[in-house]
Design a protein around this motif. Structure first.
Motif, mmCIF file in Angstrom:
data_model
loop_
_atom_site.group_PDB
_atom_site.id
_atom_site.type_symbol
_atom_site.label_atom_id
_atom_site.label_comp_id
_atom_site.label_asym_id
_atom_site.label_seq_id
_atom_site.Cartn_x
_atom_site.Cartn_y
_atom_site.Cartn_z
ATOM 1 N N LEU A 1 0.896 -1.236 0.072
ATOM 2 C CA LEU A 1 0.010 -0.045 0.002
ATOM 3 C C LEU A 1 0.860 1.446 -0.049
ATOM 4 C CD1 LEU A 1 -2.803 -1.134 2.486
ATOM 5 C CD2 LEU A 1 -3.039 -0.605 0.246
ATOM 6 N N LEU A 2 2.046 1.175 0.517
ATOM 7 C CA LEU A 2 2.971 2.478 0.837
ATOM 8 C C LEU A 2 3.150 3.138 -0.630
ATOM 9 C CD1 LEU A 2 5.630 1.391 3.331
ATOM 10 C CD2 LEU A 2 3.633 2.752 3.776
ATOM 11 N N PRO A 3 3.334 2.455 -2.012
ATOM 12 C CA PRO A 3 3.485 3.043 -3.023
ATOM 13 C C PRO A 3 2.388 4.109 -3.492
ATOM 14 C CG PRO A 3 4.414 1.078 -3.282
ATOM 15 C CD PRO A 3 3.739 1.027 -2.230
ATOM 16 N N TYR A 4 1.136 3.420 -3.302
ATOM 17 C CA TYR A 4 -0.115 4.063 -3.502
ATOM 18 C C TYR A 4 -0.124 5.301 -2.822
ATOM 19 C CZ TYR A 4 -1.823 0.503 -6.759
ATOM 20 O OH TYR A 4 -1.912 -0.150 -7.843
ATOM 21 N N ALA A 5 0.159 5.417 -1.339
ATOM 22 C CA ALA A 5 0.027 6.294 -0.284
ATOM 23 C C ALA A 5 0.882 7.277 -0.784
ATOM 24 C CB ALA A 5 0.381 5.849 1.048
ATOM 25 N N PHE A 6 1.896 7.311 -1.699
ATOM 26 C CA PHE A 6 2.579 8.114 -1.968
ATOM 27 C C PHE A 6 2.738 8.707 -3.736
ATOM 28 C CE2 PHE A 6 4.864 6.821 1.957
ATOM 29 C CZ PHE A 6 5.149 7.860 2.501
ATOM 30 N N GLY A 7 1.482 8.305 -4.127
ATOM 31 C CA GLY A 7 1.274 8.560 -5.637
ATOM 32 C C GLY A 7 1.910 7.548 -6.425
ATOM 33 N N GLY A 8 2.135 6.428 -5.874
ATOM 34 C CA GLY A 8 2.880 5.413 -6.980
ATOM 35 C C GLY A 8 1.457 4.547 -7.823
ATOM 36 N N GLY A 9 1.796 3.565 -8.372
ATOM 37 C CA GLY A 9 0.955 2.764 -9.092
ATOM 38 C C GLY A 9 1.207 1.238 -8.627
ATOM 39 N N LEU A 10 0.706 0.228 -9.542
ATOM 40 C CA LEU A 10 0.561 -0.939 -9.406
ATOM 41 C C LEU A 10 2.218 -1.526 -9.625
ATOM 42 C CD1 LEU A 10 -0.900 -3.759 -8.996
ATOM 43 C CD2 LEU A 10 -1.087 -3.772 -11.453
ATOM 44 N N GLY A 11 3.063 -1.114 -10.497
ATOM 45 C CA GLY A 11 4.306 -1.452 -10.714
ATOM 46 C C GLY A 11 5.292 -1.297 -9.417
ATOM 47 N N ALA A 12 5.095 0.149 -9.038
ATOM 48 C CA ALA A 12 5.776 0.255 -7.753
ATOM 49 C C ALA A 12 5.335 -0.659 -6.392
ATOM 50 C CB ALA A 12 5.734 1.765 -7.204
ATOM 51 N N SER A 13 4.107 -0.844 -6.399
ATOM 52 C CA SER A 13 3.502 -1.761 -5.661
ATOM 53 C C SER A 13 4.053 -3.302 -5.580
ATOM 54 C CB SER A 13 2.005 -1.679 -5.719
ATOM 55 O OG SER A 13 1.392 -2.590 -4.474
ATOM 56 N N ALA A 14 3.999 -3.857 -7.028
ATOM 57 C CA ALA A 14 4.561 -5.057 -7.359
ATOM 58 C C ALA A 14 5.999 -5.137 -6.571
ATOM 59 C CB ALA A 14 4.235 -5.363 -8.510
ATOM 60 N N LEU A 15 6.617 -4.109 -7.075
ATOM 61 C CA LEU A 15 8.148 -4.222 -6.466
ATOM 62 C C LEU A 15 8.212 -4.077 -5.268
ATOM 63 C CD1 LEU A 15 11.027 -3.952 -7.461
ATOM 64 C CD2 LEU A 15 10.809 -1.483 -7.465
ATOM 65 N N ALA A 16 7.735 -3.191 -4.407
ATOM 66 C CA ALA A 16 7.687 -3.335 -3.016
ATOM 67 C C ALA A 16 7.208 -4.620 -2.432
ATOM 68 C CB ALA A 16 6.835 -2.293 -2.399
ATOM 69 N N THR A 17 6.408 -5.133 -2.945
ATOM 70 C CA THR A 17 5.656 -6.511 -2.473
ATOM 71 C C THR A 17 6.840 -7.506 -2.700
ATOM 72 O OG1 THR A 17 3.609 -5.705 -3.142
ATOM 73 C CG2 THR A 17 3.755 -8.106 -2.604
ATOM 74 N N ALA A 18 7.391 -7.445 -3.971
ATOM 75 C CA ALA A 18 8.355 -8.504 -4.131
ATOM 76 C C ALA A 18 9.541 -8.595 -3.252
ATOM 77 C CB ALA A 18 8.805 -8.259 -5.652
ATOM 78 N N VAL A 19 10.075 -7.200 -2.952
ATOM 79 C CA VAL A 19 11.279 -6.994 -2.027
ATOM 80 C C VAL A 19 10.794 -7.595 -0.590
ATOM 81 C CG1 VAL A 19 12.499 -5.266 -0.779
ATOM 82 C CG2 VAL A 19 11.961 -4.928 -3.229
ATOM 83 N N THR A 20 9.411 -7.299 -0.250
ATOM 84 C CA THR A 20 9.086 -7.599 0.976
ATOM 85 C C THR A 20 9.095 -9.319 1.017
ATOM 86 O OG1 THR A 20 7.668 -5.862 1.204
ATOM 87 C CG2 THR A 20 7.081 -7.922 2.505
ATOM 88 N N PHE A 21 8.520 -10.065 0.078
ATOM 89 C CA PHE A 21 8.870 -11.454 -0.132
ATOM 90 C C PHE A 21 10.151 -12.032 -0.032
ATOM 91 C CE2 PHE A 21 4.556 -11.413 -2.872
ATOM 92 C CZ PHE A 21 3.619 -11.637 -1.724
ATOM 93 N N PHE A 22 10.836 -11.389 -0.811
ATOM 94 C CA PHE A 22 12.277 -11.973 -0.799
ATOM 95 C C PHE A 22 13.075 -11.652 0.568
ATOM 96 C CE2 PHE A 22 16.926 -11.621 -1.565
ATOM 97 C CZ PHE A 22 17.010 -12.628 -2.313
#
Length: 243
Positions: A174-195
């Motif tokens: 959710l953080l990327p959306y809170a700062f104006g990002g989109g699905l791509g940024a959210s997917a990247l943040a999620t992938a980093v979290t999973f890793f």
């Protein structure tokens, strides 16, 4: 040769064993963290797939974060409490049997340790030592007869670990959306979290950190991709699009 995990001097062994066995809540942290990231990003991906506005992503994602996290914590609390209640029930059963049929319970101890290879006078000394202390006798029966841990886990600690991990890791998509990002940024943040989750849990396994991290990324993103496809399909079916 890599360094040993702990020392083996007399004092080091005494200090390490003094506190007894410890309960582990690693499973609860990993379970809550992965599920938090998966389900929150699944909501984000599903809403994005339906091409709904950013505000809807934040509202639904935030609601899922709190509600699903609490639901998982409550479920883990109930499940762990059921395990603890069963431990207490079996301890009461063994305590009653020791009081009513002590010779039968001694014979159980004798057969348990005979199956481990002890015999003769050595076996009898083991039986006499264990059965001379009732709490230790009951703990031995619970471990050997029922396969129960010597340190039952706390339902509150298990629930708290699950809820905290769910909130922390689930907030990342959710953080990327809170700062104006989109699905791509959210997917990247999620992938980093999973890793990060996968590589961290490799400390408690023999799997290399990078492999554990990539496996967790693959599992999480597969669930997210499925949610995105479902959201996209339902959005197309009902004609939902960004105004």
């Amino acid at each position: 040769m890599p360094p040993l995990e702990h020392g083996h001097s007399t004092d080091e062994i005494r200090r390490r064993l003094a506190g007894g066995p410890r309960s582990s809540y690693l499973r609860d942290w990993i379970y809550g963290g992965i599920d938090g990231a998966v389900t929150t990003f699944a909501v984000v991906a599903g809403v994005a797939g339906a091409e709904l506005p950013m505000q809807v992503v934040l509202i639904l994602g935030g609601a899922n974060l709190v509600a699903d996290g609490f639901s998982m914590a409550a479920s883990n609390f109930s499940g762990t409490k059921a395990e603890r209640d069963d431990y207490d029930r079996l301890a009461a059963v063994e305590r009653r049997h020791v009081a009513l049929v002590p010779e039968g319970e001694r014979e159980e101890i004798r057969q348990i340790f005979a199956a481990k290879g002890f015999s003769g006078a050595g076996l009898e000394r083991i039986v006499a030592t264990i059965t001379s202390d009732e709490p230790g006798w009951i703990r031995t029966m619970l471990a050997e007869e029922y396969g129960l841990s010597a340190s039952p886990r706390s339902p509150r600690m298990a629930a708290a670990a699950t809820f905290a991990a769910f909130l922390i890791c689930g907030a990342m998509p959710l953080l990327p959306y809170a700062f104006g990002g989109g699905l791509g940024a959210s997917a990247l943040a999620t992938a980093v979290t999973f890793f990060a989750i996968g590589s961290t849990k490799s400390r408690w396994s023999l799997i290399p950190w990078w492999r554990s991290g990539l496996e967790t990324v693959a599992v999480g993103l597969a669930a997210a991709a499925l949610a995105y496809l479902v959201g996209f399909g339902l959005g197309s079916l009902f004609g939902i699009a960004v105004p």
